[in-house]
Design an enzyme around this catalytic site. Structure first.
Site, PDB file in Angstrom:
ATOM      1  N   PHE A 132      -5.443   4.714   8.763  1.00 27.68           N
ATOM      2  CA  PHE A 132      -5.341   3.530   7.897  1.00 27.68           C
ATOM      3  C   PHE A 132      -4.058   3.658   7.091  1.00 27.68           C
ATOM      4  CE2 PHE A 132      -5.804   0.930   4.146  1.00 27.68           C
ATOM      5  CZ  PHE A 132      -6.320  -0.245   4.656  1.00 27.68           C
ATOM      6  N   ASP A 138       1.450  10.170   5.405  1.00 28.12           N
ATOM      7  CA  ASP A 138       0.913   9.169   4.477  1.00 28.12           C
ATOM      8  C   ASP A 138      -0.032   9.887   3.518  1.00 28.12           C
ATOM      9  OD1 ASP A 138      -0.499   7.231   3.146  1.00 28.12           O
ATOM     10  OD2 ASP A 138      -0.770   5.935   4.887  1.00 28.12           O
ATOM     11  N   LYS A 154      -1.505   5.124  -4.839  1.00 23.77           N
ATOM     12  CA  LYS A 154      -2.747   5.128  -5.626  1.00 23.77           C
ATOM     13  C   LYS A 154      -2.684   5.743  -7.041  1.00 23.77           C
ATOM     14  CE  LYS A 154      -5.999   4.593  -1.801  1.00 23.77           C
ATOM     15  NZ  LYS A 154      -6.756   3.398  -2.217  1.00 23.77           N
TER      16      LYS A 154
HETATM   17  N1  PLP Z   1      -2.447   4.491   3.285  1.00 19.40           N
HETATM   18  C1  PLP Z   1      -3.596   5.088   2.986  1.00 19.40           C
HETATM   19  C2  PLP Z   1      -3.849   6.469   3.512  1.00 19.40           C
HETATM   20  C3  PLP Z   1      -4.561   4.449   2.198  1.00 19.40           C
HETATM   21  O1  PLP Z   1      -5.706   5.066   1.920  1.00 19.40           O
HETATM   22  C4  PLP Z   1      -4.272   3.155   1.715  1.00 19.40           C
HETATM   23  C5  PLP Z   1      -5.263   2.429   0.906  1.00 19.40           C
HETATM   24  O2  PLP Z   1      -6.429   2.722   0.898  1.00 19.40           O
HETATM   25  C6  PLP Z   1      -3.050   2.565   2.044  1.00 19.40           C
HETATM   26  C7  PLP Z   1      -2.164   3.266   2.825  1.00 19.40           C
HETATM   27  C8  PLP Z   1      -2.701   1.192   1.541  1.00 19.40           C
HETATM   28  O3  PLP Z   1      -2.503   1.223   0.163  1.00 19.40           O
HETATM   29  P1  PLP Z   1      -2.529  -0.139  -0.695  1.00 19.40           P
HETATM   30  O4  PLP Z   1      -3.933  -0.639  -0.671  1.00 19.40           O
HETATM   31  O5  PLP Z   1      -2.069   0.277  -2.068  1.00 19.40           O
HETATM   32  O6  PLP Z   1      -1.582  -1.076  -0.059  1.00 19.40           O
END
Ligand code: PLP
Length: 417
Positions: A141, A226, A255
């Site tokens: 994700f 990520d 986050k």
């Molecule tokens: N990457 C990861 C691993 C995430 O857990 C999330 C959100 O849960 C995102 C990217 C996307 O972040 P955002 O919701 O701030 O766009």
């Protein structure tokens, strides 16, 4: 405004993107949230990994107030001191050289994808042949914008928006042979979460991440970690890749970075940063003085309050309690995760749903990810007594929901036996 009035207004005026719990939250303090009637909730989700210092932390409030009265926003056409101060802190803890600031996780990840393409073009390392494929992981994700979505594997997020960006192949997580079979010189970057969050709290194996590091080097591709959910202390180290002894070429964070204000960042090497020139990428809000000042306070607090060793200790205490629970409950099929990023897999989605609801009725907030996995992302300041309360409530909730999940037919045959 009452909960009902808010629900009615949202039903009329908002896009129906969220399935919210029927609770109207009003304020927070430490690891607790309070609703409009004054009822408290022990928060073991931290606004999905954002409120890492809990609520109303004095260092965060001070940074927020001090900066808010001076400057909130100036645009990226002018200088303010906080952006480079924050970049200096982030590069020191990550082992990388430079930062770009944006406003969310998905934007940080988009920037990572764009950097990878720009780097491949600028280096022309595949002798004029195409070098624009991405490898990403099954169960990944990376966010909801088009590039992030294209590298996110879950079909229910992708399908309504097809066609997505082409050129992405998915690799079985932690399967080195599958990774090798999908790699070639056309790959510009390999994307992975060192601990998959939405994919069910799954940590990358050291063997896989080290193989990913050496294959990216061999094929002239970049390694993107990520760390939006698992980074900035969550697993007991600043970054989860640091458990595996490698450094990626690009790291994304968001986050918890600004303790609740929207702020994301992409961190990278000097070599990658050389492919970027003024005007190639940018944002209106990213890296504003308010969010950056709060982020500096967040990182300084992690260090001053020695929260990394605390996360490791509290996390292993919590995990041990969850493993002990697993021994008593056959419906717990797995306990996994690192630091204060833990998951408990249950035998069915219905059971997981019922347990989340039962905990909420007891005034404890967690959530369910990947259908069957209970996700725990408590604030870093959590104490053993709060962990004990959650484990006890979980014990009761799993016993009750497992018992009531017995079908009438099974109950009848049990009773007549
Ligand atoms: N990457 C990861 C691993 C995430 O857990 C999330 C959100 O849960 C995102 C990217 C996307 O972040 P955002 O919701 O701030 O766009």
């Amino acid at each position: 405004m009452s909960l009902t009035a808010v629900q009615q207004a949202e039903a009329k005026f908002l896009l129906p993107t969220y399935d919210r719990n029927p609770i109207l939250l009003e304020r927070g303090e430490g690891v607790y949230l309070f609703d409009a009637s004054g009822r408290s909730y022990l928060d073991f989700l931290s606004g999905i990994g954002v409120n890492a210092l809990g609520y109303s932390h004095p260092a965060i409030l001070k940074a927020l107030m001090d900066q808010a009265v001076r400057l909130i926003h100036i645009s990226n056409l002018f200088f303010h001191p906080a952006q480079s101060q924050l970049a200096k802190l982030l590069t020191r803890i990550s082992g990388l050289d430079r930062a770009f600031f944006c406003n969310s996780g998905t934007e940080a990840f988009e920037a990572a994808l764009k950097l990878s393409r720009a780097y491949a073009q600028a280096k022309n390392s595949n002798g004029g042949r195409p070098k624009w494929r991405f490898l990403a992981m099954e169960n990944s994700f990376h966010g909801r914008t088009f590039g992030s979505l294209a590298t996110t594997s879950t079909k229910k997020y992708r399908r309504p928006f097809a066609p997505l960006m082409p050129g992405v192949s998915f690799v079985r997580f932690n399967d080195v042979d599958d990774l090798k079979s999908k790699f070639d010189d056309n790959v510009c970057a390999l994307c992975l979460e060192p601990v998959q969050g939405e994919g069910g709290i799954r940590a990358v194996s050291k063997k896989f991440l080290q193989a990913a590091r050496s294959l990216t080097r061999k094929h002239g591709a970049l390694l993107i970690a990520d760390e939006i959910q698992c980074g900035l202390g969550r697993t007991g180290k600043y970054f989860a890749y640091q458990h595996c002894g490698i450094t990626p070429d690009i790291v994304t964070v968001a986050k918890p970075l600004a303790a609740g204000l929207p702020l994301g960042a992409v961190l990278t090497t000097e070599a990658v940063s050389r492919c970027i020139h003024p005007g190639m990428h940018g944002t209106t809000f990213g890296g504003g003085p308010l969010a950056c000042s709060v982020a500096i306070a967040f990182l300084e607090t992690l260090e001053r309050e020695k929260l990394l060793p605390h996360i490791t200790e509290a996390g292993s205490y919590f995990k041990d309690q969850l493993i002990a629970l697993q021994e008593r409950h056959p419906s717990i099929t797995d306990v996994r995760g690192l630091g204060l990023m833990l998951g408990v897999e249950l035998a069915s989605a219905d059971l997981a749903k019922a347990v989340v609801r039962a905990l909420l009725n007891e005034g404890i907030i967690i959530n369910r990810t990947h259908e069957t996995v209970l996700r725990f992302l408590p604030p870093y300041i959590v104490q053993k007594k709060e962990i004990d309360r959650v484990v006890k409530a979980l014990d009761g909730a799993i016993s009750e929901t497992s018992a009531s999940a017995v079908t009438p037919a099974a109950r009848h045959s049990k009773e007549s036996a």
